[in-house]
Design an enzyme around this catalytic site. Structure first.
Site, PDB file in Angstrom:
ATOM      1  N   HIS A   1       0.873  -1.205  -0.089  1.00 18.03           N
ATOM      2  CA  HIS A   1       0.075  -0.029  -0.029  1.00 18.03           C
ATOM      3  C   HIS A   1       1.005   1.309  -0.052  1.00 18.03           C
ATOM      4  CE1 HIS A   1      -3.361   2.780   1.083  1.00 18.03           C
ATOM      5  NE2 HIS A   1      -3.884   1.911   0.634  1.00 18.03           N
TER       6      HIS A   1
ATOM      7  N   ASP B   1      -8.223  -4.564  -0.978  1.00 16.23           N
ATOM      8  CA  ASP B   1      -8.417  -5.101  -2.414  1.00 16.23           C
ATOM      9  C   ASP B   1      -8.488  -6.811  -2.193  1.00 16.23           C
ATOM     10  OD1 ASP B   1      -9.482  -3.058  -4.083  1.00 16.23           O
ATOM     11  OD2 ASP B   1      -7.318  -2.553  -3.925  1.00 16.23           O
TER      12      ASP B   1
HETATM   13  C1  LIG Z   1      -0.208  -0.111  -3.805  1.00  9.45           C
HETATM   14  C2  LIG Z   1       1.167   0.001  -4.492  1.00  9.45           C
HETATM   15  C3  LIG Z   1       1.193   0.962  -5.800  1.00  9.45           C
HETATM   16  C4  LIG Z   1       1.883   0.709  -3.593  1.00  9.45           C
HETATM   17  O1  LIG Z   1       3.422   1.112  -3.953  1.00  9.45           O
HETATM   18  P1  LIG Z   1       4.342   1.822  -3.152  1.00  9.45           P
HETATM   19  O2  LIG Z   1       4.089   2.079  -1.538  1.00  9.45           O
HETATM   20  O3  LIG Z   1       4.595   2.854  -3.851  1.00  9.45           O
HETATM   21  O4  LIG Z   1       5.551   0.628  -2.937  1.00  9.45           O
HETATM   22  P2  LIG Z   1       6.498   0.623  -3.985  1.00  9.45           P
HETATM   23  O5  LIG Z   1       6.303   0.508  -5.118  1.00  9.45           O
HETATM   24  O6  LIG Z   1       7.431   1.669  -3.574  1.00  9.45           O
HETATM   25  O7  LIG Z   1       7.197  -0.705  -3.301  1.00  9.45           O
HETATM   26  C5  LIG Z   1       8.213  -0.940  -2.331  1.00  9.45           C
HETATM   27  C6  LIG Z   1       8.831  -2.226  -2.584  1.00  9.45           C
HETATM   28  O8  LIG Z   1       8.029  -3.463  -2.434  1.00  9.45           O
HETATM   29  C7  LIG Z   1       7.574  -3.951  -3.778  1.00  9.45           C
HETATM   30  N1  LIG Z   1       5.870  -4.221  -3.953  1.00  9.45           N
HETATM   31  C8  LIG Z   1       5.156  -3.291  -3.387  1.00  9.45           C
HETATM   32  N2  LIG Z   1       4.116  -3.851  -3.781  1.00  9.45           N
HETATM   33  C9  LIG Z   1       4.210  -5.073  -4.344  1.00  9.45           C
HETATM   34  C10 LIG Z   1       3.310  -6.050  -4.714  1.00  9.45           C
HETATM   35  N3  LIG Z   1       2.141  -5.935  -4.795  1.00  9.45           N
HETATM   36  N4  LIG Z   1       4.002  -7.022  -5.372  1.00  9.45           N
HETATM   37  C11 LIG Z   1       5.204  -7.359  -5.600  1.00  9.45           C
HETATM   38  N5  LIG Z   1       6.021  -6.273  -5.025  1.00  9.45           N
HETATM   39  C12 LIG Z   1       5.477  -5.081  -4.588  1.00  9.45           C
HETATM   40  C13 LIG Z   1       8.055  -2.896  -4.868  1.00  9.45           C
HETATM   41  O9  LIG Z   1       8.461  -3.680  -5.999  1.00  9.45           O
HETATM   42  C14 LIG Z   1       9.289  -2.576  -4.192  1.00  9.45           C
HETATM   43  O10 LIG Z   1      10.357  -3.315  -4.214  1.00  9.45           O
HETATM   44  P3  LIG Z   1      11.855  -3.097  -4.432  1.00  9.45           P
HETATM   45  O11 LIG Z   1      12.077  -1.978  -3.199  1.00  9.45           O
HETATM   46  O12 LIG Z   1      12.299  -4.389  -4.568  1.00  9.45           O
HETATM   47  O13 LIG Z   1      11.902  -2.350  -5.767  1.00  9.45           O
HETATM   48  C15 LIG Z   1       1.881  -1.304  -4.665  1.00  9.45           C
HETATM   49  O14 LIG Z   1       1.874  -1.846  -3.304  1.00  9.45           O
HETATM   50  C16 LIG Z   1       1.050  -2.014  -5.734  1.00  9.45           C
HETATM   51  O15 LIG Z   1       1.262  -1.939  -6.904  1.00  9.45           O
HETATM   52  N6  LIG Z   1       0.211  -3.005  -4.996  1.00  9.45           N
HETATM   53  C17 LIG Z   1      -0.389  -3.946  -6.178  1.00  9.45           C
HETATM   54  C18 LIG Z   1      -1.717  -3.258  -6.602  1.00  9.45           C
HETATM   55  C19 LIG Z   1      -2.860  -2.961  -5.428  1.00  9.45           C
HETATM   56  O16 LIG Z   1      -2.905  -3.935  -4.763  1.00  9.45           O
HETATM   57  N7  LIG Z   1      -3.395  -1.981  -5.526  1.00  9.45           N
HETATM   58  C20 LIG Z   1      -4.243  -1.665  -4.433  1.00  9.45           C
HETATM   59  C21 LIG Z   1      -3.950  -0.693  -3.541  1.00  9.45           C
HETATM   60  S1  LIG Z   1      -5.280  -0.557  -2.035  1.00  9.45           S
END
Ligand SMILES: CC(C)(COP(=O)(O)OP(=O)(O)OC[C@H]1O[C@@H](n2cnc3c(N)ncnc32)[C@H](O)[C@@H]1OP(=O)(O)O)[C@@H](O)C(=O)NCCC(=O)NCCS
Length: 378
Positions: free
Chosen positions: A261, A312
């Protein structure tokens, strides 16, 4: 400009306005509506009460709640012209149909409703009532079924399931739907809510603001993750497949949908309740497959990547157990978030200034105008 650079883009960590509606403490995993912890609301509140709380700022008296619930029940119908429009849109994406239907409702209402705060509040409340009707309607119409007229004797969540499936839900299903609507009703300045506030700040009408919010929620980076979770569960097929699925997804550097998240660094507080609902529905129906796969998947993601489930993740198995088709998951989200969107529109208008941020121009300057016959021919 400097702000954008600091935030790394996407307005992350930039405070763009004040609000008294909901608050999130991402480090501690706390979400509160009007200061009340989401855990308390999930345990004890209903969608009607939560919507009124979001709009009015405090918990209503019994009389106020009953009057609001009766008002919503009386406003659920939509004009026949909307049924026609939905029919003509045929098999289009459900969120595109919903967006169009909201806009059409606004076009039909514009003449009749009048201006002023009172009329605006009535329109907002009517939209809360009608959004669930639109979602049920679009699903029935695309399947060639007759729409089911709302039953004013049923609470909002139970009536939604009734209009969707044609049968009155049992107590567990009705409560699960109700809690899911409570949990999704608001979430601070998320992308769709911000879109609604921008539209409201320009004094666009509330249907326009909500149509903009639906358009934004349709995007897979915002509202579409619950659908993607269901597709993952289907692909995994059985609990035994969960560990390998996580390994392969991570090795391919793909995202595990329903995990992680942008704000919560602990477990998403809403996931706790959706897990409980998903489990109760599985136990009651005897169809435990999707819950069982979800549990193994969540464990494998925790172990292999250290990520927690978000809102979700367990919505997917909960909605599946309630008989909601996968591509209707995001419209159902909208049927809940309408409470927050309209609360934000009202808050924006109560102290309005046009939202108009700056941008940093990075293109060329002082470029001369070259007449067309002196430009290169290519
Ligand atoms: C929600 C989301 C966009 C948040 O992203 P964020 O806080 O910006 O987190 P980051 O993208 O900076 O991720 C940090 C690390 O965790 C990883 N990560 C985060 N969410 C992940 C996921 N769902 N699956 C795999 N890896 C994930 C990233 O690749 C990153 O890894 P790294 O440091 O090795 O590059 C992200 O977690 C995501 O895409 N989740 C899946 C989609 C989802 O469920 N969305 C609904 C949100 S309510």
């Amino acid at each position: 400009m400097a702000e954008t650079a600091k935030s790394g883009g996407g307005l992350r960590n930039v405070v763009i306005g004040e609000s008294r509606i909901s608050s999130i403490d991402g480090a501690r995993g706390i979400l509160a509506y009007r200061g009340i912890d989401i855990h308390e609301l999930a345990e004890s509140s209903t969608f009607e009460e939560t919507a009124l709380l979001l709009h009015e700022g405090t918990l209503p008296s019994r009389a106020a709640l009953e009057a609001f619930a009766a008002e919503l029940a009386g406003e659920r119908g939509v004009p026949e012209a909307i049924v026609d429009i939905v029919r003509r849109l045929g098999p289009a994406h459900p969120m595109a149909v919903l967006r169009t239907a909201v806009s059409a409702l606004g076009a039909l209402e514009a003449e009749a409703s009048g201006d002023g705060q009172g009329a605006l509040r009535v329109r907002c409340r009517r939209l809360i009532a009608q959004m669930a009707t639109l979602v049920a309607l679009l699903d029935r119409v695309r399947k060639g079924r007759e729409p089911v007229a709302p039953d004013p004797a049923l609470p909002h969540a139970a009536n939604f399931l009734y209009m969707l499936t044609g049968s009155r839900p049992g107590a567990t299903a009705a409560r699960a739907m109700d809690v899911a609507l409570v949990l999704h009703a608001d979430h601070e300045f998320n992308a769709s809510t911000f879109a609604a506030r921008i539209a409201a700040s320009a004094l666009a009408d509330v249907h326009g603001a909500v149509a903009a919010a639906v358009a934004v929620l349709k995007g897979p980076l915002h509202g579409g993750a619950n659908e993607a979770v269901m597709r993952s569960l289907e692909q995994i097929g059985s609990p035994e497949g969960a560990e390998a699925y996580v390994r392969e997804t991570l090795a391919a550097k793909r995202k595990l949908m329903g995990f992680g998240h942008a704000i919560y660094k602990t477990e998403d507080p809403r996931a706790v309740h959706l897990r409980r609902l998903s489990r109760s529905l599985a136990e009651e129906s005897g169809e435990s497959r999707w819950y069982a796969i979800s549990e193994r998947l969540a464990e494998a993601v925790r172990t292999q990547k250290g990520l927690n489930a978000n809102v979700d993740f367990y919505s997917a198995s909960t909605y599946r157990a309630l008989g909601i088709p996968t591509d209707l998951f995001t419209p159902v989200f909208a049927a809940s978030r309408i409470a927050g969107w309209t609360a934000h529109v009202l808050e924006q208008l109560a102290n309005n200034r046009l939202i108009r941020p700056d941008s940093e121009y990075t293109g060329p300057r002082n470029v001369p105008y070259v007449p067309i016959d002196q430009r290169p021919s290519r």
